[in-house]
Design a protein around this motif. Structure first.
Motif, PDB file in Angstrom:
ATOM      1  N   LYS A  21      -5.148  -3.855  -4.392  1.00 14.00           N
ATOM      2  CA  LYS A  21      -6.484  -4.273  -3.948  1.00 14.00           C
ATOM      3  C   LYS A  21      -6.592  -5.794  -3.911  1.00 14.00           C
ATOM      4  O   LYS A  21      -7.164  -6.364  -2.980  1.00 14.00           O
ATOM      5  CB  LYS A  21      -7.569  -3.686  -4.844  1.00 14.00           C
ATOM      6  CG  LYS A  21      -8.979  -4.026  -4.349  1.00 14.00           C
ATOM      7  CD  LYS A  21     -10.041  -3.359  -5.180  1.00 14.00           C
ATOM      8  CE  LYS A  21     -11.447  -3.611  -4.665  1.00 14.00           C
ATOM      9  NZ  LYS A  21     -11.749  -4.910  -4.109  1.00 14.00           N
ATOM     10  N   ALA A  22      -6.033  -6.470  -4.914  1.00 22.13           N
ATOM     11  CA  ALA A  22      -6.071  -7.931  -4.941  1.00 22.13           C
ATOM     12  C   ALA A  22      -5.371  -8.510  -3.715  1.00 22.13           C
ATOM     13  O   ALA A  22      -5.871  -9.459  -3.092  1.00 22.13           O
ATOM     14  CB  ALA A  22      -5.428  -8.458  -6.221  1.00 22.13           C
ATOM     15  N   ALA A  23      -4.237  -7.941  -3.347  1.00 19.83           N
ATOM     16  CA  ALA A  23      -3.514  -8.426  -2.164  1.00 19.83           C
ATOM     17  C   ALA A  23      -4.334  -8.185  -0.898  1.00 19.83           C
ATOM     18  O   ALA A  23      -4.436  -9.067  -0.039  1.00 19.83           O
ATOM     19  CB  ALA A  23      -2.155  -7.736  -2.061  1.00 19.83           C
ATOM     20  N   ARG A  24      -4.934  -6.996  -0.785  1.00 22.41           N
ATOM     21  CA  ARG A  24      -5.774  -6.726   0.394  1.00 22.41           C
ATOM     22  C   ARG A  24      -6.958  -7.677   0.447  1.00 22.41           C
ATOM     23  O   ARG A  24      -7.296  -8.216   1.508  1.00 22.41           O
ATOM     24  CB  ARG A  24      -6.272  -5.276   0.380  1.00 22.41           C
ATOM     25  CG  ARG A  24      -5.281  -4.273   0.839  1.00 22.41           C
ATOM     26  CD  ARG A  24      -5.866  -2.879   1.019  1.00 22.41           C
ATOM     27  NE  ARG A  24      -6.321  -2.265  -0.221  1.00 22.41           N
ATOM     28  CZ  ARG A  24      -7.598  -2.141  -0.598  1.00 22.41           C
ATOM     29  NH1 ARG A  24      -8.572  -2.560   0.175  1.00 22.41           N
ATOM     30  NH2 ARG A  24      -7.915  -1.561  -1.752  1.00 22.41           N
ATOM     31  N   ASP A  25      -7.619  -7.878  -0.698  1.00 18.13           N
ATOM     32  CA  ASP A  25      -8.776  -8.774  -0.737  1.00 18.13           C
ATOM     33  C   ASP A  25      -8.392 -10.192  -0.339  1.00 18.13           C
ATOM     34  O   ASP A  25      -9.101 -10.850   0.421  1.00 18.13           O
ATOM     35  CB  ASP A  25      -9.402  -8.789  -2.139  1.00 18.13           C
ATOM     36  CG  ASP A  25     -10.136  -7.502  -2.476  1.00 18.13           C
ATOM     37  OD1 ASP A  25     -10.381  -6.681  -1.570  1.00 18.13           O
ATOM     38  OD2 ASP A  25     -10.458  -7.323  -3.668  1.00 18.13           O
ATOM     39  N   ARG A  48      -8.486  -1.794   4.433  1.00 23.05           N
ATOM     40  CA  ARG A  48      -7.471  -0.800   4.088  1.00 23.05           C
ATOM     41  C   ARG A  48      -6.760  -0.284   5.333  1.00 23.05           C
ATOM     42  O   ARG A  48      -7.355  -0.187   6.397  1.00 23.05           O
ATOM     43  CB  ARG A  48      -8.111   0.379   3.352  1.00 23.05           C
ATOM     44  CG  ARG A  48      -8.742  -0.037   2.037  1.00 23.05           C
ATOM     45  CD  ARG A  48      -9.284   1.121   1.252  1.00 23.05           C
ATOM     46  NE  ARG A  48     -10.216   1.909   2.053  1.00 23.05           N
ATOM     47  CZ  ARG A  48     -10.634   3.131   1.709  1.00 23.05           C
ATOM     48  NH1 ARG A  48     -10.208   3.698   0.623  1.00 23.05           N
ATOM     49  NH2 ARG A  48     -11.486   3.774   2.477  1.00 23.05           N
ATOM     50  N   HIS A  49      -5.496   0.013   5.176  1.00 24.80           N
ATOM     51  CA  HIS A  49      -4.680   0.669   6.202  1.00 24.80           C
ATOM     52  C   HIS A  49      -4.660  -0.069   7.548  1.00 24.80           C
ATOM     53  O   HIS A  49      -4.608   0.557   8.612  1.00 24.80           O
ATOM     54  CB  HIS A  49      -5.114   2.128   6.385  1.00 24.80           C
ATOM     55  CG  HIS A  49      -4.928   2.932   5.136  1.00 24.80           C
ATOM     56  ND1 HIS A  49      -5.990   3.357   4.375  1.00 24.80           N
ATOM     57  CD2 HIS A  49      -3.814   3.364   4.519  1.00 24.80           C
ATOM     58  CE1 HIS A  49      -5.524   4.024   3.335  1.00 24.80           C
ATOM     59  NE2 HIS A  49      -4.211   4.045   3.392  1.00 24.80           N
ATOM     60  N   TRP A  69      -0.561   2.888 -13.550  1.00 19.49           N
ATOM     61  CA  TRP A  69      -1.289   3.200 -12.316  1.00 19.49           C
ATOM     62  C   TRP A  69      -2.428   2.222 -12.055  1.00 19.49           C
ATOM     63  O   TRP A  69      -2.587   1.726 -10.931  1.00 19.49           O
ATOM     64  CB  TRP A  69      -1.793   4.644 -12.402  1.00 19.49           C
ATOM     65  CG  TRP A  69      -2.727   5.076 -11.334  1.00 19.49           C
ATOM     66  CD1 TRP A  69      -2.412   5.409 -10.050  1.00 19.49           C
ATOM     67  CD2 TRP A  69      -4.133   5.249 -11.453  1.00 19.49           C
ATOM     68  NE1 TRP A  69      -3.546   5.782  -9.364  1.00 19.49           N
ATOM     69  CE2 TRP A  69      -4.614   5.695 -10.213  1.00 19.49           C
ATOM     70  CE3 TRP A  69      -5.042   5.080 -12.496  1.00 19.49           C
ATOM     71  CZ2 TRP A  69      -5.952   5.950  -9.986  1.00 19.49           C
ATOM     72  CZ3 TRP A  69      -6.372   5.351 -12.275  1.00 19.49           C
ATOM     73  CH2 TRP A  69      -6.815   5.778 -11.030  1.00 19.49           C
ATOM     74  N   SER A  70      -3.210   1.919 -13.076  1.00 19.34           N
ATOM     75  CA  SER A  70      -4.353   1.019 -12.885  1.00 19.34           C
ATOM     76  C   SER A  70      -3.896  -0.384 -12.477  1.00 19.34           C
ATOM     77  O   SER A  70      -4.575  -1.049 -11.688  1.00 19.34           O
ATOM     78  CB  SER A  70      -5.216   0.955 -14.144  1.00 19.34           C
ATOM     79  OG  SER A  70      -4.466   0.463 -15.238  1.00 19.34           O
ATOM     80  N   ARG A  71      -2.760  -0.820 -12.961  1.00 12.94           N
ATOM     81  CA  ARG A  71      -2.243  -2.155 -12.571  1.00 12.94           C
ATOM     82  C   ARG A  71      -1.786  -2.147 -11.113  1.00 12.94           C
ATOM     83  O   ARG A  71      -1.996  -3.125 -10.384  1.00 12.94           O
ATOM     84  CB  ARG A  71      -1.113  -2.567 -13.498  1.00 12.94           C
ATOM     85  CG  ARG A  71      -1.643  -2.835 -14.919  1.00 12.94           C
ATOM     86  CD  ARG A  71      -0.544  -3.135 -15.871  1.00 12.94           C
ATOM     87  NE  ARG A  71      -0.159  -4.542 -15.681  1.00 12.94           N
ATOM     88  CZ  ARG A  71       0.745  -5.137 -16.434  1.00 12.94           C
ATOM     89  NH1 ARG A  71       1.360  -4.478 -17.394  1.00 12.94           N
ATOM     90  NH2 ARG A  71       1.040  -6.402 -16.229  1.00 12.94           N
ATOM     91  N   TRP A  72      -1.146  -1.062 -10.686  1.00  6.28           N
ATOM     92  CA  TRP A  72      -0.765  -0.936  -9.273  1.00  6.28           C
ATOM     93  C   TRP A  72      -2.001  -1.027  -8.388  1.00  6.28           C
ATOM     94  O   TRP A  72      -2.013  -1.741  -7.387  1.00  6.28           O
ATOM     95  CB  TRP A  72      -0.067   0.405  -9.033  1.00  6.28           C
ATOM     96  CG  TRP A  72       1.408   0.359  -9.240  1.00  6.28           C
ATOM     97  CD1 TRP A  72       2.078   0.561 -10.417  1.00  6.28           C
ATOM     98  CD2 TRP A  72       2.399   0.112  -8.250  1.00  6.28           C
ATOM     99  NE1 TRP A  72       3.422   0.455 -10.206  1.00  6.28           N
ATOM    100  CE2 TRP A  72       3.647   0.184  -8.882  1.00  6.28           C
ATOM    101  CE3 TRP A  72       2.337  -0.148  -6.877  1.00  6.28           C
ATOM    102  CZ2 TRP A  72       4.842   0.001  -8.191  1.00  6.28           C
ATOM    103  CZ3 TRP A  72       3.520  -0.329  -6.196  1.00  6.28           C
ATOM    104  CH2 TRP A  72       4.760  -0.266  -6.848  1.00  6.28           C
ATOM    105  N   THR A  91       0.834  -1.207   0.000  1.00 10.29           N
ATOM    106  CA  THR A  91       0.000   0.000   0.000  1.00 10.29           C
ATOM    107  C   THR A  91       0.867   1.255   0.000  1.00 10.29           C
ATOM    108  O   THR A  91       0.580   2.210  -0.731  1.00 10.29           O
ATOM    109  CB  THR A  91      -0.953  -0.005   1.207  1.00 10.29           C
ATOM    110  OG1 THR A  91      -1.825  -1.129   1.105  1.00 10.29           O
ATOM    111  CG2 THR A  91      -1.781   1.266   1.267  1.00 10.29           C
ATOM    112  N   ALA A  92       1.930   1.261   0.776  1.00 12.19           N
ATOM    113  CA  ALA A  92       2.827   2.416   0.811  1.00 12.19           C
ATOM    114  C   ALA A  92       3.469   2.642  -0.551  1.00 12.19           C
ATOM    115  O   ALA A  92       3.618   3.792  -0.997  1.00 12.19           O
ATOM    116  CB  ALA A  92       3.895   2.225   1.888  1.00 12.19           C
TER     117      ALA A  92
END
Length: 148
Positions: A110-114, A121-122, A102-105, A29-30
């Motif tokens: 998001k995929a990793a968070r999901d 988030r955070h 940017w869209s791939r980042w 995320t950072a």
């Protein structure tokens, strides 16, 4: 008014998720946040370049009005409306950055968070806040009061 202590459910570490995972997702995320900042700068370049083109046109008109039509014409033909990068104006650079970088980042963060922290988030930052704030002190509340 008293606020609830600790992070809200949306920022708590899900059951069974280890510290190393929370830290890894936090690092991802950072990194995305750096890309977001770079994107903002790129949009700044886009806007400033457009402003410079508008200012250039005013300068060309001023040169013409001052009796320097030949110089104004040469500047207009060579510089005004020129591509900023090979074959591209800045809007095309911004679109390419957004569509292919940017869209791939954003997708992978998001995929990793999901996949790893139930989309929360955070979570890492919420843990840092809990470690760093002075519990019970005004201005160090864990979260906003509902409606505030």
């Amino acid at each position: 008014m008293t606020t609830p202590d600790g992070p809200d459910a949306a920022h708590q570490v899900p059951d069974g998720v280890g510290d190393a995972t929370v830290e890894a997702v936090g690092k991802l995320t950072a990194a995305l946040e750096v890309v977001e900042e770079a994107r903002g700068m790129l949009y700044g370049v886009h806007r400033m370049t457009g402003r410079a083109d508008n200012d250039l046109l005013e300068a060309i008109h001023a040169l013409e009005d001052a009796g320097h039509a030949d110089l104004a014409r040469r500047i207009r033909e060579d510089l005004f409306g020129q591509n900023v990068l090979s074959h591209r104006w800045t809007f095309q650079v911004v679109e390419d950055y957004d569509d292919n970088y940017w869209s791939r980042w954003r997708h992978w963060e998001k995929a990793a968070r999901d996949e790893l922290v139930q989309g929360r988030r955070h979570v890492y930052e919420a843990q840092l806040k809990e470690q760093n704030r002075t519990h019970g002190r005004p201005g160090h509340e864990a979260r906003p009061v509902d409606g505030a």
